[in-house]
Design a protein around this motif. Structure first.
Motif, short mmCIF file in Angstrom:
data_model
loop_
_atom_site.label_atom_id
_atom_site.label_comp_id
_atom_site.label_asym_id
_atom_site.label_seq_id
_atom_site.Cartn_x
_atom_site.Cartn_y
_atom_site.Cartn_z
N GLY A 195 0.73 -1.09 -0.05
CA GLY A 195 0.18 -0.15 0.16
C GLY A 195 1.11 1.25 -0.22
O GLY A 195 1.77 1.60 0.51
N ILE A 196 0.68 2.52 -1.09
CA ILE A 196 0.81 4.01 -0.93
C ILE A 196 0.01 4.70 -0.65
O ILE A 196 -1.26 4.61 -0.14
CB ILE A 196 1.85 3.55 -1.91
CG1 ILE A 196 0.04 3.69 -3.77
CG2 ILE A 196 2.73 2.61 -2.51
CD1 ILE A 196 1.25 4.68 -4.84
N SER A 231 -5.02 3.91 1.77
CA SER A 231 -3.61 3.39 0.99
C SER A 231 -4.35 3.02 -0.07
O SER A 231 -4.89 2.88 -1.09
CB SER A 231 -3.29 2.83 1.38
OG SER A 231 -3.94 1.14 1.83
N VAL A 232 -3.67 3.06 -1.30
CA VAL A 232 -4.20 2.16 -2.70
C VAL A 232 -2.99 1.47 -2.81
O VAL A 232 -1.85 1.35 -2.52
CB VAL A 232 -2.73 3.55 -3.02
CG1 VAL A 232 -3.25 3.21 -5.24
CG2 VAL A 232 -4.02 4.85 -4.22
N ILE A 278 7.84 7.23 -1.20
CA ILE A 278 6.72 6.97 -1.57
C ILE A 278 6.46 6.27 -0.15
O ILE A 278 7.45 5.57 0.20
CB ILE A 278 7.30 5.86 -2.38
CG1 ILE A 278 7.26 5.53 -3.40
CG2 ILE A 278 5.81 4.77 -2.30
CD1 ILE A 278 7.54 5.28 -5.16
N SER A 279 5.34 6.40 0.36
CA SER A 279 4.92 6.73 2.12
C SER A 279 4.34 5.24 2.28
O SER A 279 3.87 4.59 1.01
CB SER A 279 4.07 7.89 2.32
OG SER A 279 2.84 7.63 1.35
N ILE A 280 4.34 4.36 3.47
CA ILE A 280 3.18 3.17 3.47
C ILE A 280 2.57 3.92 4.56
O ILE A 280 2.68 4.09 6.07
CB ILE A 280 4.34 1.93 3.79
CG1 ILE A 280 5.37 1.69 2.82
CG2 ILE A 280 3.39 1.08 4.09
CD1 ILE A 280 5.78 0.70 3.03
N PRO A 281 1.16 4.37 4.29
CA PRO A 281 0.71 4.65 5.10
C PRO A 281 -0.30 4.05 6.22
O PRO A 281 0.50 2.61 6.37
CB PRO A 281 -0.97 5.68 4.58
CG PRO A 281 -0.81 4.30 3.04
CD PRO A 281 0.49 3.85 3.12
N PHE A 282 -0.22 4.41 7.63
CA PHE A 282 -0.74 3.58 8.44
C PHE A 282 -2.18 3.58 8.10
O PHE A 282 -3.27 5.10 7.83
CB PHE A 282 -0.32 4.26 9.73
CG PHE A 282 1.34 4.14 10.06
CD1 PHE A 282 1.52 2.88 10.88
CD2 PHE A 282 2.09 5.19 9.96
CE1 PHE A 282 3.16 2.85 10.67
CE2 PHE A 282 3.09 5.00 10.52
CZ PHE A 282 3.76 4.29 10.82
N PRO A 283 -3.29 3.13 9.05
CA PRO A 283 -4.85 3.21 9.10
C PRO A 283 -5.02 4.60 9.77
O PRO A 283 -4.18 5.24 10.72
CB PRO A 283 -4.71 2.52 9.40
CG PRO A 283 -3.63 1.55 9.68
CD PRO A 283 -2.59 1.44 9.82
N GLN A 284 -5.46 5.33 9.26
CA GLN A 284 -5.84 6.76 9.78
C GLN A 284 -7.32 7.11 9.36
O GLN A 284 -7.83 6.60 8.34
CB GLN A 284 -4.92 7.68 9.42
CG GLN A 284 -5.01 7.79 7.90
CD GLN A 284 -3.95 8.81 7.21
OE1 GLN A 284 -3.57 9.81 7.37
NE2 GLN A 284 -3.14 8.40 6.45
N LYS A 329 10.89 -2.42 1.16
CA LYS A 329 10.22 -0.92 2.38
C LYS A 329 11.54 0.23 1.89
O LYS A 329 11.17 1.06 2.20
CB LYS A 329 10.36 -2.05 3.85
CG LYS A 329 10.72 -0.88 4.31
CD LYS A 329 9.24 0.06 5.17
CE LYS A 329 9.43 0.91 6.28
NZ LYS A 329 10.86 1.97 5.96
N LYS A 330 13.20 -1.05 1.72
CA LYS A 330 14.32 0.04 1.40
C LYS A 330 13.97 0.68 0.24
O LYS A 330 14.29 1.96 0.25
CB LYS A 330 14.99 -0.98 1.06
CG LYS A 330 15.72 -1.86 2.55
CD LYS A 330 16.79 -2.24 2.47
CE LYS A 330 17.08 -2.96 3.65
NZ LYS A 330 18.44 -4.41 3.61
N ARG A 331 13.64 0.14 -0.75
CA ARG A 331 13.78 1.77 -1.86
C ARG A 331 12.36 2.17 -1.77
O ARG A 331 12.68 3.80 -1.91
CB ARG A 331 13.09 0.58 -2.99
CG ARG A 331 13.80 -0.12 -3.65
CD ARG A 331 14.75 0.26 -4.26
NE ARG A 331 14.95 1.51 -5.25
CZ ARG A 331 14.42 1.24 -6.85
NH1 ARG A 331 15.08 0.34 -6.73
NH2 ARG A 331 14.10 2.52 -7.19
N PHE A 332 10.92 2.40 -1.79
CA PHE A 332 10.22 2.93 -0.78
C PHE A 332 10.61 4.11 -0.67
O PHE A 332 10.22 5.39 -0.44
CB PHE A 332 8.87 2.07 -0.68
CG PHE A 332 7.69 1.85 -0.85
CD1 PHE A 332 8.42 1.24 -2.19
CD2 PHE A 332 6.51 1.27 -0.65
CE1 PHE A 332 7.34 1.19 -3.28
CE2 PHE A 332 5.55 1.19 -1.45
CZ PHE A 332 6.17 0.89 -2.24
#
Length: 219
Positions: free
Chosen positions: A128-129, A169-170, A203-209, A195-198
């Protein structure tokens, strides 16, 4: 296994028949003896219902061969590697090396998933992004990560596509193919690489919000 077991059964049955025939030759009445044997056989059969069910299931396993020794399977409610296929039970060991003995009837009465049945497997992953991130850039980064992994097969080609517009997220569905033996290596290493490349690409990996909007009403 099956041949030896059946041979033993036939041997003892023939011994019983020969003994009865010999007793009849001596002029001894065997009617009551046969009746006793029949009753005893019925009692033993009722007592061994579970074992007979396991035996029948063992015959089916040996005949149809849904798995072989060394296969990683999900069967009988457990998951593990097949160590030994017996006429009554199957011996397995789990990924953390615990030994398990599963009755054959339990295996044949449920579904069997053989992870080694085919040479290649598809690795299904979801990443997810954030909604503010660039979709095309993300897709290119994911494709590059898979292209740089020698274990990922070129044919069939990996599939990378937006799978869902989720609450926070998308989500991208990432589905490369690899040899069955490389499955977990590809799965785990790809997650780490993503994870490392993002992080490197911003590029964000969002938390549930959840967004909360407050409206002030005039009194």
């Amino acid at each position: 296994i099956l041949v030896g077991f059946v041979s033993n059964i036939v041997y003892y049955l023939l011994m019983v028949v020969i003994i009865i025939a010999a007793v009849q030759k001596l002029g001894i009445q065997t009617t009551s003896f046969i009746a006793v044997l029949g009753a005893a056989g019925l009692a033993v059969g009722l007592a061994l219902q579970g074992s007979l069910s396991n035996f029948a299931s063992g015959v089916l396993i040996i005949m149809f061969r849904p798995f072989k020794i060394g296969d990683f399977v999900e069967a009988g409610g457990v998951t593990g590697v097949i160590d030994e296929i017996g006429i009554l039970v199957v011996h397995m060991h789990t990924p953390d090396n615990k030994g398990i003995i599963v009755p054959n009837s339990q295996i044949m009465n449920g579904h069997i998933v053989n992870y080694n049945k085919h040479e290649n497997r598809r690795v299904d992953m979801v990443f997810g992004i954030g909604y503010g991130d660039d979709i095309d850039k993300t897709k290119a980064v994911l494709a590059e990560i898979l292209e740089n992994d020698e274990r990922v097969l070129k044919d069939p080609a990996p599939a990378i596509a937006v799978g869902a517009l989720a609450d926070s997220s998308v989500n991208f569905n990432v589905r490369p193919w690899c040899n069955a033996a490389d499955y977990w290596g590809v799965f785990l290493d790809t997650h780490e690489a993503v994870k490392k490349r993002f992080d490197a690409e911003g590029i964000s990996i969002p938390f549930p919000q959840t967004d909360v909007h407050l409206f002030k009403e005039e009194s």
